[in-house]
Design an enzyme around this catalytic site. Sequence first.
Site, PDB file in Angstrom:
ATOM      1  N   ARG A 220      -7.681   6.208  -6.024  1.00 53.31           N
ATOM      2  CA  ARG A 220      -7.893   5.847  -4.616  1.00 53.31           C
ATOM      3  C   ARG A 220      -8.909   6.804  -4.018  1.00 53.31           C
ATOM      4  NH1 ARG A 220      -4.109   4.460   0.664  1.00 53.31           N
ATOM      5  NH2 ARG A 220      -4.773   2.304   0.508  1.00 53.31           N
TER       6      ARG A 220
ATOM      7  N   SER B  75       0.840  -1.198   0.000  1.00 57.33           N
ATOM      8  CA  SER B  75       0.000   0.000   0.000  1.00 57.33           C
ATOM      9  C   SER B  75       0.879   1.254   0.000  1.00 57.33           C
ATOM     10  CB  SER B  75      -0.869  -0.032   1.266  1.00 57.33           C
ATOM     11  OG  SER B  75      -2.015   0.740   1.093  1.00 57.33           O
ATOM     12  N   PRO B  76       0.403   2.340  -0.605  1.00 53.34           N
ATOM     13  CA  PRO B  76       1.216   3.557  -0.605  1.00 53.34           C
ATOM     14  C   PRO B  76       1.484   4.037   0.818  1.00 53.34           C
ATOM     15  CG  PRO B  76      -1.034   4.003  -1.363  1.00 53.34           C
ATOM     16  CD  PRO B  76      -0.880   2.521  -1.288  1.00 53.34           C
TER      17      PRO B  76
ATOM     18  N   ARG C  10       0.891  -1.247   7.002  1.00 56.97           N
ATOM     19  CA  ARG C  10       1.762  -1.343   8.180  1.00 56.97           C
ATOM     20  C   ARG C  10       2.490  -2.688   8.298  1.00 56.97           C
ATOM     21  NH1 ARG C  10      -2.691   0.579  12.123  1.00 56.97           N
ATOM     22  NH2 ARG C  10      -3.827  -0.632  10.553  1.00 56.97           N
TER      23      ARG C  10
ATOM     24  N   TYR D  59      -7.271  14.913   0.887  1.00 60.98           N
ATOM     25  CA  TYR D  59      -6.364  15.762   0.101  1.00 60.98           C
ATOM     26  C   TYR D  59      -7.179  16.480  -0.982  1.00 60.98           C
ATOM     27  CZ  TYR D  59      -2.887  13.346   2.851  1.00 60.98           C
ATOM     28  OH  TYR D  59      -2.175  12.870   3.913  1.00 60.98           O
TER      29      TYR D  59
HETATM   30  C1  LIG Z   1       3.289   5.579   7.398  1.00 60.09           C
HETATM   31  C2  LIG Z   1       2.079   5.586   6.509  1.00 60.09           C
HETATM   32  C3  LIG Z   1       2.075   6.423   5.400  1.00 60.09           C
HETATM   33  C4  LIG Z   1       0.972   6.423   4.534  1.00 60.09           C
HETATM   34  N1  LIG Z   1       1.000   7.182   3.391  1.00 60.09           N
HETATM   35  C5  LIG Z   1       0.032   7.046   2.452  1.00 60.09           C
HETATM   36  C6  LIG Z   1       0.158   7.661   1.172  1.00 60.09           C
HETATM   37  O1  LIG Z   1       1.131   8.308   0.864  1.00 60.09           O
HETATM   38  N2  LIG Z   1      -0.855   7.510   0.298  1.00 60.09           N
HETATM   39  C7  LIG Z   1      -1.971   6.779   0.605  1.00 60.09           C
HETATM   40  O2  LIG Z   1      -2.874   6.670  -0.222  1.00 60.09           O
HETATM   41  N3  LIG Z   1      -2.100   6.175   1.802  1.00 60.09           N
HETATM   42  C8  LIG Z   1      -1.109   6.273   2.710  1.00 60.09           C
HETATM   43  N4  LIG Z   1      -1.209   5.587   3.904  1.00 60.09           N
HETATM   44  C9  LIG Z   1      -2.390   4.725   4.161  1.00 60.09           C
HETATM   45  C10 LIG Z   1      -2.069   3.274   3.798  1.00 60.09           C
HETATM   46  O3  LIG Z   1      -1.823   3.120   2.425  1.00 60.09           O
HETATM   47  C11 LIG Z   1      -3.223   2.343   4.193  1.00 60.09           C
HETATM   48  O4  LIG Z   1      -4.369   2.714   3.493  1.00 60.09           O
HETATM   49  C12 LIG Z   1      -3.503   2.360   5.705  1.00 60.09           C
HETATM   50  O5  LIG Z   1      -2.299   2.350   6.457  1.00 60.09           O
HETATM   51  C13 LIG Z   1      -4.346   1.147   6.114  1.00 60.09           C
HETATM   52  O6  LIG Z   1      -3.700  -0.043   5.840  1.00 60.09           O
HETATM   53  P1  LIG Z   1      -3.023  -0.977   6.998  1.00 60.09           P
HETATM   54  O7  LIG Z   1      -4.105  -1.253   7.994  1.00 60.09           O
HETATM   55  O8  LIG Z   1      -2.556  -2.207   6.269  1.00 60.09           O
HETATM   56  O9  LIG Z   1      -1.891  -0.200   7.598  1.00 60.09           O
HETATM   57  C14 LIG Z   1      -0.130   5.592   4.791  1.00 60.09           C
HETATM   58  C15 LIG Z   1      -0.106   4.778   5.940  1.00 60.09           C
HETATM   59  C16 LIG Z   1       0.984   4.749   6.769  1.00 60.09           C
HETATM   60  C17 LIG Z   1       0.980   3.813   7.956  1.00 60.09           C
END
Ligand SMILES: Cc1cc2nc3c(=O)[nH]c(=O)nc-3n(C[C@H](O)[C@H](O)[C@H](O)COP(=O)(O)O)c2cc1C
Length: 761
Positions: free
Chosen positions: A618, A410-411, A712, A570
């Site tokens: 997204r 994921s980003p 994460r 955003y």
């Molecule tokens: C450190 C961090 C940075 C993130 N940066 C972005 C980002 O640049 N673009 C985006 O669309 N989502 C971003 N996210 C959201 C994640 O892509 C994801 O949607 C969110 O963490 C939920 O997934 P998870 O439960 O597997 O962590 C970020 C999340 C984390 C933890």
Amino acid sequence: MKRIVCLGGGPAGLYSAILFKKALPHAKVEVYERNRPDDTFGWGVVFSDKTMAGFRAVDAPTHDAIVESFHHWDDVDVHFGGRTIKSGGHGFCGIERKRLLNIFQERAAALGVEQSFCREVDASAEVGKADLIVAADGVNSVQRARDAAVFKPHIDVRKCRFIWLGTHQKFPAFTFAFERTEHGWFQIHAYQFSKDLSTVIVETREETWKAHGLDKFSTEESIAFCERLFGAYLGGHGLMSNARHLRGSAWLNFNRVLCERWHHGNRVLIGDAAHTAHFGIGSGTKLAMEDAMCLVAHVAQARDIGTALDAYHAERNLEALKLQSAARNRMEWFENVARYTHLDPEQFAYSLLTASQRIGHENLRLRDPEYVARLETGLARRCGLEERRPPMFLPLRLGSMDLANRIVVSPMAQYSAHEGVPGDWHLMHYGARAVGGAGLIVTEMTCPAPDARISPGCTGMWNEAQREAWRRIVEFVHQHSPAKIALQIGHAGRKGSTQLGWQAIDHPLPEGNWELVAPSAIPYLPNVSQTPRAMTAQDRARVTAEFVRAAQLGAEAGFDMLELHMAHGYLLASFLSPLTNLRDDAYGGAIGNRLRYPLEVLHAVRAAWPLMRPLSVRISAQDWASGGISEADVLAAARAFKEAGVNLISVSTGQTVPDQQPVYGRMWQTPYADLIRNSVAIPTIAVGNIFEADHINTIVGAGRADLCAIARPHLADPAWTLHAAASQRYGSQWWPDPYLTGKSQLERNLERAAQAAPGAV
Ligand SMILES: Cc1cc2nc3c(=O)[nH]c(=O)nc-3n(C[C@H](O)[C@H](O)[C@H](O)COP(=O)(O)O)c2cc1C
Ligand SMILES: Cc1cc2nc3c(=O)[nH]c(=O)nc-3n(C[C@H](O)[C@H](O)[C@H](O)COP(=O)(O)OP(=O)(O)OC[C@H]3O[C@@H](n4cnc5c(N)ncnc54)[C@H](O)[C@@H]3O)c2cc1C
């Protein structure tokens, strides 16, 4: 405790009376029930094998009597699309509701509980002074309604109508059957609960029910209608009703009840009076009886009634919420069954079986390995493969892009760039995750201009230096792994000019802030954030051109896919949400207007991005705040994106406003990916607390999403996919050549551990 009064003689009232009399033999325990002892609505009740063990521990005589009256079965049959899909190992027992109540009545009488039947009690004062009043008067509780200001019930009248019938047909399994009519779908939930009786619950959407005129049918006419529709499953037997006591239609709406408080003074809510769980999960009676067990244990132990009732509420509320959440998932599946009828029967049945999100792929495999093998074989064949494999390792083609599996990095913003240029950190970060086995890597939000950044550490794509730095990363990924890599581009809007993620997140920089733009001039954090300028036509044209330039540079750098970030509050997201877009021109108001600018950007970017390379968007499909984006808005947006040439929608939620109230849990955003995929027929990425291989296998297997993004867990383990493959003994997983000895050692060690502790790995 001298006198305890239970209002209502259903499972909750009677079982608590029994347990109170056992725990406090000197107390006078009374039950007041408006019906006669043999009156009952409904027919059968189901319990799982596991539930029964808990009942034995608190009262063996009622447990044993229930077991003697059980009808036991193991299989679930799903009849759909001319096929019957059988899945085994479910271990359920059915009992006649009337028999269950009679067992409780007899046991209560034997213990000395005083039971008054045909006694309607509307105000607890009618039964005199008591130390404890147990309000067990069911889903339409008068006790709850009388003090609604204290109990604060939330009653959600759901979208389906159902009628609870009986039949002499002996169903060999828990049976679900689906029939389409000219006005929509009907389904039955049916199971045998005694030697010669079965329950049949017929359910349909309110609008389908009305379109057939069933709102004007008598019970007899309704029964005749159901017999015609589901005759094929009834083996020549008729259907019967015992809903004589019901005023009005025998077709009910399910009321989903949640209460903020469960007790007031010496009165306490229990069972359906406190909470309800949809019959799709069949746990209402279990919940009611477990409430009784918990209530009695606390009252018997505590020094004062207030402490006991607080402890009861704290313990049971959590349990009830967990079950209600699983029940809601399943209920919504049945409410929206039309969404899933495009699936082939095998996948349709699997989608039903896993709809609660409590039972997953491995659990079904444990119950019935052959059933899961059949499902996996079917899924593999549809991907053109001979051999089955766990669904997460199935390939996927999107435009010209072939993905080796369904796992997406994921980003995730790294906040580590200088002047927007990704450096060695980024090469290591993305490179490690590409050789870690994920099928697709999505970059962090990369900004099309310096003033589009969230923070000074954000990566950018507005000049050649950035393009060349990204090219180095893309080439590494392509040369050293089969992974594909997508560039996510996004403009921060009102959430820009803030500190790095691990500093004061979302707070403005101490110095060097830049001007912000947004659809409307509303700061993100009131009295903290900068106030953005509402965008003019000139701003919009400039920002669109910046997005186009970023897309062109991304194509030149060799990215396989482009993702437009329209989530998390955003810039483009804040045009979509009515909470952040208060414009009164053509770019604000109804969803068609709120979509206008995001679509202008999308069209311009699509034209600049190579046609065969896929484009993703997204979105935040829910704002978790009142007045936020609606389901209808989200579907309208998804349809418009599809029409504009989008190949994939990555479905996240929230982060639109700081006072959001998200409801977290495992796979908590997946229902939104499911909604969009199966309503709009476009591939989706699910994301959010997806952290086990089993989650991905279940989501992909059920067709709830095509890909799963993991954020994460990938920070903790770049080789998440390689580990998931080894732990599932999927030996065909690609590993980088220099790491192959690590693969064989890991597989060997896991095999040994599995032999030493079967089931633990
Ligand atoms: C450190 C961090 C940075 C993130 N940066 C972005 C980002 O640049 N673009 C985006 O669309 N989502 C971003 N996210 C959201 C994640 O892509 C994801 O949607 C969110 O963490 C939920 O997934 P998870 O439960 O597997 O962590 C970020 C999340 C984390 C933890
Ligand atoms: C279609 C359908 C199918 C279901 N299938 C299942 C299943 O398979 N398994 C399962 O576990 N659960 C099932 N349930 C849920 C289950 O019926 C309830 O969750 C369970 O009965 C709750 O028990 P209770 O004692 O809280 O409420 P109830 O069983 O509703 O009992 C409340 C009692 O209070 C009495 N009462 C109400 N008002 C008064 C008053 N003013 N004065 C005196 N008496 C009063 C009522 O007559 C009733 O006897 C189903 C429910 C429905 C609607």
